[in-house]
Design a protein around this motif. Structure first.
Motif, PDB file in Angstrom:
ATOM      1  N   SER A   1       0.880  -1.077  -0.099  1.00 33.63           N
ATOM      2  CA  SER A   1      -0.075   0.087   0.079  1.00 33.63           C
ATOM      3  C   SER A   1       0.852   1.275   0.044  1.00 33.63           C
ATOM      4  CB  SER A   1      -1.039  -0.043   1.178  1.00 33.63           C
ATOM      5  OG  SER A   1      -1.437   1.304   1.391  1.00 33.63           O
ATOM      6  N   ILE A   2       0.692   2.104  -0.790  1.00 36.68           N
ATOM      7  CA  ILE A   2       1.480   3.288  -0.966  1.00 36.68           C
ATOM      8  C   ILE A   2       0.532   4.599  -0.689  1.00 36.68           C
ATOM      9  CG2 ILE A   2       2.664   4.791  -2.542  1.00 36.68           C
ATOM     10  CD1 ILE A   2       3.632   2.432  -3.892  1.00 36.68           C
ATOM     11  N   ASP A   3       0.914   5.507   0.180  1.00 40.46           N
ATOM     12  CA  ASP A   3       0.208   6.576   0.367  1.00 40.46           C
ATOM     13  C   ASP A   3       0.993   7.881   0.190  1.00 40.46           C
ATOM     14  OD1 ASP A   3      -1.734   8.278   1.335  1.00 40.46           O
ATOM     15  OD2 ASP A   3      -1.263   8.083   3.618  1.00 40.46           O
ATOM     16  N   SER A   4       0.687   9.030  -0.628  1.00 36.65           N
ATOM     17  CA  SER A   4       1.489  10.111  -0.909  1.00 36.65           C
ATOM     18  C   SER A   4       0.777  11.384  -0.798  1.00 36.65           C
ATOM     19  CB  SER A   4       1.690  10.144  -2.453  1.00 36.65           C
ATOM     20  OG  SER A   4       2.249   8.936  -2.988  1.00 36.65           O
ATOM     21  N   ASN A   5       1.509  12.614  -0.580  1.00 39.36           N
ATOM     22  CA  ASN A   5       0.886  13.828  -0.348  1.00 39.36           C
ATOM     23  C   ASN A   5       0.056  14.373  -1.710  1.00 39.36           C
ATOM     24  OD1 ASN A   5       2.145  13.931   1.937  1.00 39.36           O
ATOM     25  ND2 ASN A   5       3.897  14.680   1.510  1.00 39.36           N
ATOM     26  N   ASP A   6       0.732  13.848  -2.838  1.00 40.90           N
ATOM     27  CA  ASP A   6      -0.090  14.646  -3.885  1.00 40.90           C
ATOM     28  C   ASP A   6      -0.775  13.514  -4.950  1.00 40.90           C
ATOM     29  OD1 ASP A   6       2.076  12.970  -5.040  1.00 40.90           O
ATOM     30  OD2 ASP A   6       2.647  14.313  -6.454  1.00 40.90           O
ATOM     31  N   ARG A   7      -1.187  12.593  -4.373  1.00 44.12           N
ATOM     32  CA  ARG A   7      -2.106  11.320  -5.074  1.00 44.12           C
ATOM     33  C   ARG A   7      -2.864  10.881  -4.213  1.00 44.12           C
ATOM     34  NH1 ARG A   7       2.655   8.347  -8.878  1.00 44.12           N
ATOM     35  NH2 ARG A   7       3.841  10.428  -9.245  1.00 44.12           N
ATOM     36  N   GLN A   8      -4.006  10.037  -4.843  1.00 46.76           N
ATOM     37  CA  GLN A   8      -4.737   9.190  -4.047  1.00 46.76           C
ATOM     38  C   GLN A   8      -4.088   7.858  -3.742  1.00 46.76           C
ATOM     39  OE1 GLN A   8      -8.135   9.300  -6.801  1.00 46.76           O
ATOM     40  NE2 GLN A   8      -9.049  10.856  -5.659  1.00 46.76           N
ATOM     41  N   PRO A   9      -4.409   7.391  -2.712  1.00 47.51           N
ATOM     42  CA  PRO A   9      -3.782   6.117  -2.261  1.00 47.51           C
ATOM     43  C   PRO A   9      -3.778   5.018  -3.347  1.00 47.51           C
ATOM     44  CG  PRO A   9      -5.245   6.635  -0.550  1.00 47.51           C
ATOM     45  CD  PRO A   9      -5.327   7.403  -1.438  1.00 47.51           C
TER      46      PRO A   9
END
Length: 180
Positions: free
Chosen positions: A157-165
């Protein structure tokens, strides 16, 4: 004629099931080999499927003719997260909304090499191992969570500041040596 029909009914399913190919992924890995790979802290996560979390991506995928209602996308071979002692190499596609996209579409996926990262390992449910990965040299990446199950299958699972997960399903394998 009835005998021929009976033979055909028996032979056709056997042919169909014997011709089915495997996806190239190991069906399961021995627990000892998996433990050795994970203890070395050097392994590769091979992504097989992407699971976009965005509802608008799902709506677009469902608008295609003959599409399934699932939001799971099968990926080609070669999308990986390679973990080494001093390097984190990420090559994964992205499907979803980006808030700061690049004009270069090759940069819109997760394509980077990090030298400044931290991995913490914890025990998960039902004997799984969970790796929490954070990078200090990637501006928009918050965290990555890699859960490895006892049979070698894994979930990233990847979580970013500028994208939806987004998340990926795949499996763990040994790092391959680059042959020069």
């Amino acid at each position: 004629m009835k005998n021929l029909l009976k033979i055909m009914v028996l032979i056709i399913p056997m042919l169909l099931f014997s011709c089915a190919s495997k996806s190239g992924a190991p069906s399961s890995m021995s627990a000892e080999k998996l433990a050795t790979i994970l203890d070395s802290q050097e392994f590769t996560f091979m992504a097989k499927r992407a699971n976009p979390m965005a509802g608008d991506v799902t709506n677009i995928l469902n608008s295609f003719p003959n599409s399934s209602a699932s939001r799971i996308l099968d990926l080609d071979y070669g999308y990986t997260l390679v973990i080494k002692k001093n390097e984190l190499n990420v090559n994964l596609p992205y499907f979803g909304r980006m808030y700061h996209p690049s004009y270069d579409t090759a940069k819109n996926g997760y394509l980077f090499v990090s030298k400044d990262f931290k991995i913490t390992e914890t025990a998960g449910r039902k004997g799984s191992t969970v790796f929490h990965i954070s990078t200090n040299d990637q501006q928009f990446l918050k965290k990555m969570i890699l859960e490895v199950f006892k049979n070698g299958k894994a979930y990233l699972s990847i979580d970013s500041n500028d994208r939806q997960p987004i998340s990926y399903d795949g499996y763990i394998m040994e790092n391959s040596e680059n042959k020069k």
